[in-house]
Enzyme design. Structure first.
Site: not given
Ligand code: 13P
Length: 345
Positions: A182, A224
């Site tokens: 992420e 992500k």
């Protein structure tokens, strides 16, 4: 088959399962300080018991597994039980959800670079991952934060965060856990959407270069990212379709086709906007994309439920309805049927 081949097949299977059947992830891994901040804003006591009750509300939401593939937990939460003594991990397994765990230790000030952050948590990570894997976690999450501002981010900030993400991801795969990678470019600021586009592309290119350097198997991970958005205070805001177009164009440039799924963070967007933008991406592009476009939202799924609950037992059922509704909105958005399919609900 050797041990490494078995692990590789498991990783690929888990990564594919996390984005299968139009489902997505529910992030419920706020650290204690972040969870307490959200509670304080609504006058909810900032205690371990309040956090436990709230997480019990989430994992016992009826039908959650119809829209959600996996839940991201926090260290405190993965060890907790319902009021009647059932471990959360059992409730999660019985609901058909895959358990995951946040393993970074937060974004700290980057030395010598005011306004910039570096995510910490690599020291001792191998041992922590082993413990989580033994407990039953099948995937993990690490969030890097990149702020846009005057003269920032620096190249050093982007490089250091990309390196840490890659080292984390390699350790996860060694432990048999799918890494959720992420890198979040923040929405704060008055920058135009073009600046977010250019920076998100640069960050993603660097992240994938570092992942390659650390020999991370792309088929066994999930990306992500942020959506490509204008800054929150930019006078020129973008339409839903403009966000969808810019986001997909950026991802097509920077994300290898071997990655099975992209699961967006919501980053402070409202639940409705996050669903509408995800929907537009799937309506306009899903037939031409190499990866699934899914979701891994925290606030965009949880916020209405948290505001209804406010720490009161009497509000649990209504809050669970709100949570289940936003989860379903996002499954429907993956199908490209939002909001039409939700009318009247
Ligand atoms: P938000 O969807 O609230 O941005 O949270 C996603 C997340 O897991 C941040 O790490």
């Amino acid at each position: 088959m050797g041990r490494f081949q078995v692990i590789a097949l498991e990783l690929i299977g888990t990564a594919q399962a996390l984005v299968a059947d139009d489902k997505g992830l529910l992030a419920m891994d706020e650290s204690n300080p972040t969870c307490n901040k959200r509670f304080a804003a609504l006058g909810i006591p900032q205690t371990e018991e309040a956090r436990r009750s709230y997480r019990e509300l989430i994992v016992t939401t009826p039908g959650l597994g119809e829209s959600i593939s996996g839940v991201i937990l926090y260290d405190e939460t993965i060890r907790q039980k319902t009021k009647d003594g059932t471990p959360f991990l059992k409730i999660i397994a019985d609901a058909g959800l895959i358990p995951g765990i946040k393993v970074d230790e937060g974004a700290k000030d980057l030395a010598g670079q005011p306004g910039e952050k570096i995510t910490e948590g690599l020291d001792g990570l191998r041992e922590r991952l082993e413990e989580y894997a033994q407990m039953g976690a099948r995937f993990a999450k690490w969030r890097a934060v990149i702020a846009i501002g005057h003269g920032i981010p620096s190249r050093g900030c982007v490089e250091a965060n990309a390196q840490a993400l890659a080292r984390y991801a390699a350790l996860c795969q060694e432990a048999g856990l799918v890494p959720i990678v992420e890198p979040e470019v923040l929405m704060d600021g008055n920058h135009a959407i073009e600046r977010c586009f250019a920076l998100t592309e640069e960050v993603l290119r660097m992240v994938f270069e570092e992942l390659y350097g650390q020999q991370v198997m792309l088929e066994g991970m999930i990306l992500k990212p942020n959506m490509v958005l204008p800054g929150l205070t930019c006078p020129e805001q973008a339409t839903v379709d403009e966000v969808a177009d810019a986001t997909v164009k950026c991802l097509l440039r920077a994300v290898p086709a071997a990655v099975p799924g992209i699961a967006f963070l919501s980053g402070g967007q409202s639940g409705e906007l996050a669903s509408a933008r995800l929907n537009a991406m799937n309506v306009r592009f899903s037939k031409q994309l190499p990866w699934a476009l899914a979701f891994s939202f925290a606030r965009a799924i949880q916020q209405p439920a948290l505001e209804i609950w406010r720490g009161r037992e009497a509000n649990v059922l209504l809050a669970q309805n709100a949570l289940g509704y936003r989860a379903k909105c996002n499954r429907v958005a993956r199908q490209g049927n939002y909001p039409a399919a939700m009318e009247g609900e």
